[in-house]
Design a protein around this motif. Structure first.
Motif, mmCIF file in Angstrom:
data_model
loop_
_atom_site.group_PDB
_atom_site.id
_atom_site.type_symbol
_atom_site.label_atom_id
_atom_site.label_comp_id
_atom_site.label_asym_id
_atom_site.label_seq_id
_atom_site.Cartn_x
_atom_site.Cartn_y
_atom_site.Cartn_z
ATOM 1 N N ILE A 187 15.632 -36.035 2.234
ATOM 2 C CA ILE A 187 15.818 -35.840 0.789
ATOM 3 C C ILE A 187 14.822 -34.798 0.285
ATOM 4 N N GLY A 188 13.571 -34.929 0.692
ATOM 5 C CA GLY A 188 12.562 -33.949 0.286
ATOM 6 C C GLY A 188 12.896 -32.554 0.776
ATOM 7 N N ALA A 189 13.334 -32.445 2.025
ATOM 8 C CA ALA A 189 13.694 -31.133 2.576
ATOM 9 C C ALA A 189 14.869 -30.528 1.809
ATOM 10 N N ALA A 190 15.854 -31.361 1.493
ATOM 11 C CA ALA A 190 17.015 -30.874 0.750
ATOM 12 C C ALA A 190 16.624 -30.449 -0.666
ATOM 13 N N GLN A 191 15.700 -31.179 -1.283
ATOM 14 C CA GLN A 191 15.285 -30.800 -2.635
ATOM 15 C C GLN A 191 14.479 -29.506 -2.628
ATOM 16 N N LYS A 192 13.716 -29.252 -1.573
ATOM 17 C CA LYS A 192 13.034 -27.955 -1.458
ATOM 18 C C LYS A 192 14.068 -26.831 -1.446
ATOM 19 N N VAL A 193 15.149 -27.037 -0.699
ATOM 20 C CA VAL A 193 16.231 -26.050 -0.645
ATOM 21 C C VAL A 193 16.843 -25.876 -2.039
ATOM 22 N N GLU A 194 17.134 -26.983 -2.699
ATOM 23 C CA GLU A 194 17.748 -26.908 -4.032
ATOM 24 C C GLU A 194 16.843 -26.171 -5.019
ATOM 25 N N HIS A 195 15.571 -26.438 -4.976
ATOM 26 C CA HIS A 195 14.651 -25.778 -5.916
ATOM 27 C C HIS A 195 14.579 -24.277 -5.637
ATOM 28 N N TYR A 196 14.610 -23.898 -4.386
ATOM 29 C CA TYR A 196 14.653 -22.474 -4.038
ATOM 30 C C TYR A 196 15.923 -21.844 -4.606
ATOM 31 N N GLU A 197 17.047 -22.539 -4.419
ATOM 32 C CA GLU A 197 18.318 -22.000 -4.910
ATOM 33 C C GLU A 197 18.366 -21.958 -6.434
ATOM 34 N N ILE A 198 17.828 -22.969 -7.083
ATOM 35 C CA ILE A 198 17.794 -22.975 -8.552
ATOM 36 C C ILE A 198 17.012 -21.759 -9.058
ATOM 37 N N ALA A 199 15.867 -21.501 -8.476
ATOM 38 C CA ALA A 199 15.069 -20.332 -8.875
ATOM 39 C C ALA A 199 15.835 -19.036 -8.618
ATOM 40 N N THR A 200 16.474 -18.950 -7.469
ATOM 41 C CA THR A 200 17.189 -17.727 -7.108
ATOM 42 C C THR A 200 18.397 -17.488 -8.000
ATOM 43 N N TYR A 201 19.220 -18.516 -8.182
ATOM 44 C CA TYR A 201 20.410 -18.333 -9.015
ATOM 45 C C TYR A 201 20.052 -18.118 -10.482
ATOM 46 N N GLY A 202 18.985 -18.723 -10.952
ATOM 47 C CA GLY A 202 18.535 -18.473 -12.320
ATOM 48 C C GLY A 202 18.143 -17.017 -12.511
ATOM 49 N N THR A 203 17.408 -16.488 -11.551
ATOM 50 C CA THR A 203 17.014 -15.079 -11.600
ATOM 51 C C THR A 203 18.225 -14.166 -11.518
ATOM 52 N N LEU A 204 19.130 -14.464 -10.591
ATOM 53 C CA LEU A 204 20.326 -13.629 -10.434
ATOM 54 C C LEU A 204 21.190 -13.628 -11.700
ATOM 55 N N ALA A 205 21.368 -14.796 -12.308
ATOM 56 C CA ALA A 205 22.178 -14.867 -13.526
ATOM 57 C C ALA A 205 21.537 -14.045 -14.647
ATOM 58 N N ALA A 206 20.230 -14.142 -14.770
ATOM 59 C CA ALA A 206 19.521 -13.378 -15.804
ATOM 60 C C ALA A 206 19.639 -11.871 -15.542
ATOM 61 N N LEU A 207 19.474 -11.475 -14.289
ATOM 62 C CA LEU A 207 19.602 -10.050 -13.948
ATOM 63 C C LEU A 207 21.026 -9.558 -14.191
ATOM 64 N N ALA A 208 22.010 -10.371 -13.825
ATOM 65 C CA ALA A 208 23.404 -9.974 -14.036
ATOM 66 C C ALA A 208 23.672 -9.726 -15.520
ATOM 67 N N LYS A 209 23.175 -10.618 -16.372
ATOM 68 C CA LYS A 209 23.339 -10.435 -17.817
ATOM 69 C C LYS A 209 22.678 -9.143 -18.273
ATOM 70 N N LYS A 210 21.444 -8.939 -17.831
ATOM 71 C CA LYS A 210 20.689 -7.763 -18.246
ATOM 72 C C LYS A 210 21.376 -6.469 -17.790
ATOM 73 N N LEU A 211 22.016 -6.516 -16.617
ATOM 74 C CA LEU A 211 22.680 -5.333 -16.068
ATOM 75 C C LEU A 211 24.114 -5.164 -16.579
#
Length: 165
Positions: free
Chosen positions: A103-127
């Motif tokens: 569960i901890g390992a999977a949540q580390k993955v999820e948190h990485y993805e949350i950070a990445t997709y949040g950044t990508l969505a923001a960049l997509a909007k800006k671009l």
């Protein structure tokens, strides 16, 4: 690789998360086989299906603009997170302790993805990639939901992972 503008950063991060998602599709079945809690096994299996859909969504992001092309690269961060999960599987006996670790390992993955997709969505909007931003936000929400689901499994009284805390 020299990144000099936001579009190049967006393409780099998009390529990186594409690699990350492909790595996750290989790791989730191993995690499901290693888990003993039925809710956790099901969570890993359902997230595998969701991840395959997220890869398709990333393909749609690329297809949404003639300017976007994914580069071949390896997400080293995800590689490390997957290796950590594999080390747990290899070194911890099947049961409640391994389930808690997974569960901890999977949540580390999820948190990485949350950070990445949040950044990508923001960049997509800006671009100005409006369609891409909507697709990326949909995946971001799925990743947040997966994290919430994992927390609920960990905290559930019926789950053996909750007994390890």
């Amino acid at each position: 690789m020299s990144i000099t503008n936001l579009k190049e950063l967006f393409i780099h991060d998009l390529s990186d998360v594409y690699s990350a998602e492909r790595q996750i599709t290989k790791a989730l079945p191993k995690m499901a086989r290693a888990a003993t809690d039925p809710k956790l096994v099901e969570a890993f299996k359902s997230h595998l299906e969701e991840t395959q859909g997220q890869i398709e969504r990333l393909d749609q992001v690329v297809e949404s603009s003639d300017e976007l092309r994914i580069k071949r690269m390896k997400c080293h961060a995800m590689e490390g997170l997957v290796e950590e999960a594999q080390e747990l599987i290899d070194s911890v006996e099947k049961g409640e302790v391994l389930d808690a670790g997974l569960i901890g390992a999977a949540q580390k993955v999820e948190h990485y993805e949350i950070a990445t997709y949040g950044t990508l969505a923001a960049l997509a909007k800006k671009l100005g990639y409006t369609k891409a931003a909507k697709l990326l936000e949909a995946t971001l929400q799925e990743e947040k939901n997966a994290d919430i689901k994992l927390t609920a499994i960990a905290e559930s009284e019926s789950t053996s992972a909750s007994k390890t805390r």
